[in-house]
Design a protein around this motif. Structure first.
Motif, PDB file in Angstrom:
ATOM      1  N   VAL A 115       0.981  -1.055   0.425  1.00  0.00           N
ATOM      2  CA  VAL A 115      -0.103  -0.118  -0.147  1.00  0.00           C
ATOM      3  C   VAL A 115       1.068   1.598  -0.265  1.00  0.00           C
ATOM      4  CG1 VAL A 115      -1.659  -1.464   0.728  1.00  0.00           C
ATOM      5  CG2 VAL A 115      -0.365   0.220   2.817  1.00  0.00           C
ATOM      6  N   VAL A 116       0.218   2.172  -0.592  1.00  0.00           N
ATOM      7  CA  VAL A 116       0.962   3.712  -0.381  1.00  0.00           C
ATOM      8  C   VAL A 116      -0.593   4.487   1.132  1.00  0.00           C
ATOM      9  CG1 VAL A 116      -0.350   4.760  -1.933  1.00  0.00           C
ATOM     10  CG2 VAL A 116       1.895   5.720  -0.990  1.00  0.00           C
ATOM     11  N   ALA A 117       0.478   5.379   1.748  1.00  0.00           N
ATOM     12  CA  ALA A 117      -0.303   6.282   2.617  1.00  0.00           C
ATOM     13  C   ALA A 117      -0.758   7.388   2.012  1.00  0.00           C
ATOM     14  CB  ALA A 117       0.510   6.053   4.308  1.00  0.00           C
ATOM     15  N   SER A 118      -1.763   7.860   1.894  1.00  0.00           N
ATOM     16  CA  SER A 118      -1.512   9.182   1.813  1.00  0.00           C
ATOM     17  C   SER A 118      -0.763  10.391   2.239  1.00  0.00           C
ATOM     18  CB  SER A 118      -3.446  10.206   1.303  1.00  0.00           C
ATOM     19  OG  SER A 118      -2.433  10.735   0.914  1.00  0.00           O
ATOM     20  N   PRO A 119      -0.082  11.287   1.840  1.00  0.00           N
ATOM     21  CA  PRO A 119       0.234  11.691   2.729  1.00  0.00           C
ATOM     22  C   PRO A 119      -0.086  13.398   3.487  1.00  0.00           C
ATOM     23  CG  PRO A 119       1.309  12.554   0.605  1.00  0.00           C
ATOM     24  CD  PRO A 119       0.195  11.406   0.704  1.00  0.00           C
ATOM     25  N   ILE A 120      -1.483  12.958   3.402  1.00  0.00           N
ATOM     26  CA  ILE A 120      -2.099  14.109   3.915  1.00  0.00           C
ATOM     27  C   ILE A 120      -2.800  13.743   4.968  1.00  0.00           C
ATOM     28  CG2 ILE A 120      -4.360  16.111   4.361  1.00  0.00           C
ATOM     29  CD1 ILE A 120      -3.232  16.394   1.556  1.00  0.00           C
ATOM     30  N   TYR A 121      -3.693  12.984   3.995  1.00  0.00           N
ATOM     31  CA  TYR A 121      -5.024  11.925   5.985  1.00  0.00           C
ATOM     32  C   TYR A 121      -4.578  10.449   6.267  1.00  0.00           C
ATOM     33  CZ  TYR A 121      -7.501  16.423   5.465  1.00  0.00           C
ATOM     34  OH  TYR A 121      -8.483  17.541   5.064  1.00  0.00           O
ATOM     35  N   LYS A 122      -2.613  10.084   5.302  1.00  0.00           N
ATOM     36  CA  LYS A 122      -2.723   8.769   5.231  1.00  0.00           C
ATOM     37  C   LYS A 122      -3.786   7.664   5.379  1.00  0.00           C
ATOM     38  CE  LYS A 122       0.212  10.909   7.984  1.00  0.00           C
ATOM     39  NZ  LYS A 122       0.847  12.137   7.241  1.00  0.00           N
ATOM     40  N   GLN A 123      -4.975   7.619   4.454  1.00  0.00           N
ATOM     41  CA  GLN A 123      -5.908   6.767   4.282  1.00  0.00           C
ATOM     42  C   GLN A 123      -4.526   5.878   3.286  1.00  0.00           C
ATOM     43  OE1 GLN A 123      -7.297   9.583   4.095  1.00  0.00           O
ATOM     44  NE2 GLN A 123      -9.107   9.380   4.726  1.00  0.00           N
ATOM     45  N   HIS A 124      -5.009   4.333   4.013  1.00  0.00           N
ATOM     46  CA  HIS A 124      -4.047   3.757   3.121  1.00  0.00           C
ATOM     47  C   HIS A 124      -4.695   3.278   1.064  1.00  0.00           C
ATOM     48  CE1 HIS A 124      -2.786   3.166   6.960  1.00  0.00           C
ATOM     49  NE2 HIS A 124      -1.444   3.324   5.949  1.00  0.00           N
ATOM     50  N   PHE A 125      -3.976   2.605   0.125  1.00  0.00           N
ATOM     51  CA  PHE A 125      -4.625   2.428  -0.881  1.00  0.00           C
ATOM     52  C   PHE A 125      -3.712   1.372  -1.456  1.00  0.00           C
ATOM     53  CE2 PHE A 125      -5.620   6.802  -0.491  1.00  0.00           C
ATOM     54  CZ  PHE A 125      -6.680   7.745  -1.708  1.00  0.00           C
ATOM     55  N   ASP A 126      -4.060   0.256  -2.203  1.00  0.00           N
ATOM     56  CA  ASP A 126      -3.682  -1.134  -2.946  1.00  0.00           C
ATOM     57  C   ASP A 126      -3.282  -0.605  -3.625  1.00  0.00           C
ATOM     58  OD1 ASP A 126      -3.106  -3.348  -4.007  1.00  0.00           O
ATOM     59  OD2 ASP A 126      -4.529  -4.586  -1.962  1.00  0.00           O
ATOM     60  N   LEU A 127      -1.935  -0.815  -4.176  1.00  0.00           N
ATOM     61  CA  LEU A 127      -0.545  -0.788  -5.103  1.00  0.00           C
ATOM     62  C   LEU A 127      -1.413  -1.712  -6.664  1.00  0.00           C
ATOM     63  CD1 LEU A 127       2.036   0.993  -3.964  1.00  0.00           C
ATOM     64  CD2 LEU A 127       0.616   1.582  -4.372  1.00  0.00           C
ATOM     65  N   GLN A 128      -1.894  -2.466  -5.741  1.00  0.00           N
ATOM     66  CA  GLN A 128      -2.103  -3.343  -7.002  1.00  0.00           C
ATOM     67  C   GLN A 128      -3.602  -3.066  -7.557  1.00  0.00           C
ATOM     68  OE1 GLN A 128      -1.799  -7.330  -5.351  1.00  0.00           O
ATOM     69  NE2 GLN A 128      -0.071  -7.988  -6.809  1.00  0.00           N
ATOM     70  N   THR A 129      -4.537  -2.419  -6.821  1.00  0.00           N
ATOM     71  CA  THR A 129      -5.574  -2.079  -7.130  1.00  0.00           C
ATOM     72  C   THR A 129      -6.881  -1.203  -7.193  1.00  0.00           C
ATOM     73  OG1 THR A 129      -6.810  -2.804  -5.208  1.00  0.00           O
ATOM     74  CG2 THR A 129      -6.624  -4.620  -6.793  1.00  0.00           C
ATOM     75  N   GLY A 130      -5.880  -0.038  -6.376  1.00  0.00           N
ATOM     76  CA  GLY A 130      -6.467   1.633  -6.473  1.00  0.00           C
ATOM     77  C   GLY A 130      -7.693   1.407  -5.485  1.00  0.00           C
ATOM     78  N   GLU A 131      -7.572   0.046  -3.979  1.00  0.00           N
ATOM     79  CA  GLU A 131      -8.401   0.633  -3.627  1.00  0.00           C
ATOM     80  C   GLU A 131      -7.940   0.594  -2.289  1.00  0.00           C
ATOM     81  OE1 GLU A 131     -11.710  -2.612  -0.511  1.00  0.00           O
ATOM     82  OE2 GLU A 131      -9.379  -3.066  -1.581  1.00  0.00           O
ATOM     83  N   CYS A 132      -9.309   1.918  -1.350  1.00  0.00           N
ATOM     84  CA  CYS A 132      -8.585   2.793  -0.357  1.00  0.00           C
ATOM     85  C   CYS A 132      -9.337   2.000   0.752  1.00  0.00           C
ATOM     86  CB  CYS A 132      -9.645   4.509  -0.617  1.00  0.00           C
ATOM     87  SG  CYS A 132      -9.574   5.388   1.478  1.00  0.00           S
ATOM     88  N   LEU A 133      -8.110   1.346   1.253  1.00  0.00           N
ATOM     89  CA  LEU A 133      -8.626   0.440   2.539  1.00  0.00           C
ATOM     90  C   LEU A 133      -9.700   0.760   3.508  1.00  0.00           C
ATOM     91  CD1 LEU A 133      -5.297  -1.365   2.828  1.00  0.00           C
ATOM     92  CD2 LEU A 133      -7.449  -1.240   1.098  1.00  0.00           C
ATOM     93  N   GLU A 134      -9.795   2.608   3.694  1.00  0.00           N
ATOM     94  CA  GLU A 134     -10.898   3.003   5.168  1.00  0.00           C
ATOM     95  C   GLU A 134     -11.864   3.547   4.447  1.00  0.00           C
ATOM     96  OE1 GLU A 134      -6.378   3.066   6.276  1.00  0.00           O
ATOM     97  OE2 GLU A 134      -7.252   3.561   4.732  1.00  0.00           O
TER      98      GLU A 134
END
Length: 120
Positions: A79-98
């Motif tokens: 995943v990558v954690a957004s630098p602003i609100y820290k939501q996590h995005f799956d790098l394979q699918t783009g899904e925002c986990l939160e």
């Protein structure tokens, strides 16, 4: 995610060496900002160099910042954690986990002859 057989066009982005391992860069592909990540994946035991491509625009913060986020793992997901609100995005699918409703597009990515390519 698309299979290689379905992809009509691959776009060269940059040399793999231009992206520091476990970080991302932003590329403009067909007029759209794409966050491209170079990941050293060791979840399976052996180290593997992989590349991922997701939309750079974070709908949670309404800013184009995902390429500057922190790369890591949540369980087996890279995943990558957004630098602003820290939501996590799956790098394979783009899904925002939160907030799955705020997911971003994902594109196939590959390394060929030391170059990073994105499938359209």
């Amino acid at each position: 995610m698309h299979s290689d057989q379905q992809i009509q066009h691959w776009t060269p982005i940059c040399d793999l060496a231009d992206i520091v391992p476990n970080t991302g860069v932003c590329a403009l592909v067909n007029g759209e900002q794409v966050a491209v990540f170079h990941v050293i994946d060791s979840t399976g035991g052996a180290q593997e160099t992989r590349v991922f491509a997701i939309g750079n625009y974070d709908p949670n913060s309404e800013a184009a910042v995902l390429s500057r986020g922190l790369v890591g793992n949540l369980g087996e997901r890279i995943v990558v954690a957004s630098p602003i609100y820290k939501q996590h995005f799956d790098l394979q699918t783009g899904e925002c986990l939160e907030e799955p409703a705020n997911s971003v597009p994902a594109w196939p990515a590959r390394i060929e002859a030391g170059q990073v390519w994105i499938g359209a």
